[in-house]
Scaffold this active site. Structure first.
Site, mmCIF file in Angstrom:
data_model
loop_
_atom_site.group_PDB
_atom_site.id
_atom_site.type_symbol
_atom_site.label_atom_id
_atom_site.label_comp_id
_atom_site.label_asym_id
_atom_site.label_seq_id
_atom_site.Cartn_x
_atom_site.Cartn_y
_atom_site.Cartn_z
ATOM 1 N N GLY A 1 24.680 47.897 71.648
ATOM 2 C CA GLY A 1 25.007 49.048 70.744
ATOM 3 C C GLY A 1 26.451 48.414 70.240
ATOM 4 O O GLY A 1 26.713 47.229 70.282
ATOM 5 N N THR B 1 29.580 49.445 70.306
ATOM 6 C CA THR B 1 30.814 49.055 71.006
ATOM 7 C C THR B 1 30.579 47.687 71.673
ATOM 8 O O THR B 1 31.476 46.959 71.704
ATOM 9 C CB THR B 1 31.099 50.272 71.981
ATOM 10 O OG1 THR B 1 30.765 51.277 71.361
ATOM 11 C CG2 THR B 1 32.262 50.096 72.583
ATOM 12 N N GLY C 1 28.275 50.037 76.411
ATOM 13 C CA GLY C 1 28.606 51.139 76.045
ATOM 14 C C GLY C 1 28.124 52.478 76.713
ATOM 15 O O GLY C 1 27.255 51.985 77.515
ATOM 16 N N ASP D 1 26.527 56.885 75.812
ATOM 17 C CA ASP D 1 26.230 57.837 74.966
ATOM 18 C C ASP D 1 27.301 58.897 75.406
ATOM 19 O O ASP D 1 27.682 59.854 74.714
ATOM 20 C CB ASP D 1 25.167 58.118 74.790
ATOM 21 C CG ASP D 1 24.271 57.029 74.132
ATOM 22 O OD1 ASP D 1 24.564 56.553 73.249
ATOM 23 O OD2 ASP D 1 23.136 56.528 74.905
ATOM 24 N N LYS E 1 22.814 56.978 79.029
ATOM 25 C CA LYS E 1 22.721 55.610 78.076
ATOM 26 C C LYS E 1 21.251 55.835 77.439
ATOM 27 O O LYS E 1 20.637 56.489 78.083
ATOM 28 C CB LYS E 1 22.932 54.583 78.944
ATOM 29 C CG LYS E 1 24.580 54.479 79.149
ATOM 30 C CD LYS E 1 24.750 53.110 80.165
ATOM 31 C CE LYS E 1 24.138 51.892 79.762
ATOM 32 N NZ LYS E 1 24.675 51.105 78.183
ATOM 33 N N GLY E 2 21.211 55.254 76.655
ATOM 34 C CA GLY E 2 19.503 54.855 76.050
ATOM 35 C C GLY E 2 19.372 55.485 74.837
ATOM 36 O O GLY E 2 18.478 55.338 74.258
ATOM 37 N N GLY F 1 20.252 54.141 72.368
ATOM 38 C CA GLY F 1 19.922 52.901 71.336
ATOM 39 C C GLY F 1 18.528 52.459 71.944
ATOM 40 O O GLY F 1 18.026 51.348 71.429
ATOM 41 N N GLU G 1 19.018 47.793 80.511
ATOM 42 C CA GLU G 1 20.583 47.904 81.034
ATOM 43 C C GLU G 1 20.637 48.156 82.313
ATOM 44 O O GLU G 1 21.529 47.863 83.173
ATOM 45 C CB GLU G 1 21.098 49.058 79.971
ATOM 46 C CG GLU G 1 21.527 48.578 78.720
ATOM 47 C CD GLU G 1 21.726 49.424 77.475
ATOM 48 O OE1 GLU G 1 22.163 49.379 76.346
ATOM 49 O OE2 GLU G 1 21.591 51.055 77.877
ATOM 50 N N LYS H 1 32.772 60.161 73.502
ATOM 51 C CA LYS H 1 31.668 60.047 74.203
ATOM 52 C C LYS H 1 31.905 60.795 75.408
ATOM 53 O O LYS H 1 31.018 61.074 76.568
ATOM 54 C CB LYS H 1 31.360 58.689 74.670
ATOM 55 C CG LYS H 1 31.306 57.472 73.409
ATOM 56 C CD LYS H 1 29.950 57.955 72.840
ATOM 57 C CE LYS H 1 29.624 57.040 71.770
ATOM 58 N NZ LYS H 1 29.264 55.877 72.332
HETATM 59 C C1 ABF Z 1 24.081 51.235 74.603
HETATM 60 O O1 ABF Z 1 24.302 51.416 73.580
HETATM 61 C C2 ABF Z 1 23.421 52.230 75.096
HETATM 62 O O2 ABF Z 1 23.045 52.521 76.490
HETATM 63 C C3 ABF Z 1 23.838 53.455 74.510
HETATM 64 O O3 ABF Z 1 22.799 54.423 74.537
HETATM 65 C C4 ABF Z 1 24.527 52.952 73.089
HETATM 66 C C5 ABF Z 1 25.751 53.370 72.960
HETATM 67 O O4 ABF Z 1 26.138 52.920 71.617
HETATM 68 P P1 ABF Z 1 27.391 52.704 70.728
HETATM 69 O O5 ABF Z 1 28.304 51.950 71.360
HETATM 70 O O6 ABF Z 1 26.783 52.214 69.436
HETATM 71 O O7 ABF Z 1 27.880 54.115 70.699
HETATM 72 O O8 ABF Z 1 25.037 50.721 75.583
#
Ligand code: ABF
Length: 252
Positions: free
Chosen positions: A46, A48, A103, A105, A115-116, A118, A124, A142
């Protein structure tokens, strides 16, 4: 990659206006302070987590970190880490990890996560479930009161076989909280989104609070077509939140 230094304001100063991506970078860089030479590291996915992986690559190149082994949580992160020269391995060779940085969500007040969104939730969860320390990095957008209460998707990875049947079962399961189950599709061609593991994702949308998260988790996993869901309950050991007034580090 260019390493832009970021100054974080102290609470006594007026808030600094940072973009969301700059906040993500602040959180990610703070997490990399936990990384020590010789560690086996879970590398998150992701936008971050990407900043954290970039920084780890940079520290390795500079010689400030040594003997790191990275275990990527997705094919995308695998490619990124390879391009940065981070030595890679997998759970077969390293079933216990020192630290993972990733990261999320959604983060609730008890450090439970969604999470997920992405699409990488299965790898993960497999990798982050084997870590002595799991550091979650987010910008303040978030933070939620209840998981799934933001009106955004709660992802569930399912096998493609009879996916409509599994989607209907999931929707019925949460009938009382007004659930809609949608197959995730690719915006470019409308085809089903396929995960790194060859599976589909059903996104669940809830009208009301989900209630008991552990009960919801068990109920989802009781469906044979389900591989895994995106609720990460009790897994995070640290959450690093970057906001306009600075960085907050929450420990379990
Ligand atoms: C992953 O990246 C995921 O589990 C979560 O869906 C996503 C967070 O994305 P970002 O950092 O782009 O907001 O860690």
């Amino acid at each position: 990659t260019v390493d832009t230094p970021i100054t974080v304001p102290s609470p006594s100063l007026p808030p600094l206006i940072l973009t969301q991506d700059e906040l993500k970078k602040v959180a990610a860089y703070k997490a990399v302070e936990f990384v020590k030479s010789g560690m086996v590291l879970g590398l998150g996915t992701g936008s971050t987590a990407k900043h954290a992986v970039d920084k780890i690559g940079q520290l390795l190149r500079q010689g400030d970190l040594k003997d790191i082994v990275g275990i990527p949580t997705s094919k995308m992160t695998h490619e990124q880490a390879l391009s940065l020269g981070i030595p890679l391995s997998d759970l077969d060779s390293h079933p216990v990890l020192d630290l993972a940085i990733d990261g999320a969500d959604e983060v609730d007040p008890y450090m439970n996560l969604v999470k997920g969104r992405g699409g990488s939730l299965l790898r993960e969860k497999m990798i982050e479930g084997c870590c002595k320390k799991f550091v979650v990095v987010v910008d303040e957008s978030k933070l939620v009161k209840h998981l799934g209460g933001s009106g955004l998707a709660m992802p569930v990875e399912i096998v493609p076989f009879c996916w409509k049947f599994t989607a209907q079962r999931l929707q019925l399961l949460f009938n009382e909280v007004g659930c809609v189950a949608k197959l995730r599709t690719c915006s470019e061609n409308g085809q089903p989104f396929v995960t790194d593991n060859g599976n589909y994702i059903i996104d669940l949308y809830f009208e009301k609070d989900l209630g008991d998260l552990n009960a919801a988790s068990d109920a989802i996993l009781r469906n044979p077509g389900v591989v895994e869901h995106g609720m990460f309950l009790g897994m995070a050991t640290t959450v690093i939140i970057a906001g306009g007034r600075g960085v907050t580090v929450k420990n379990k």
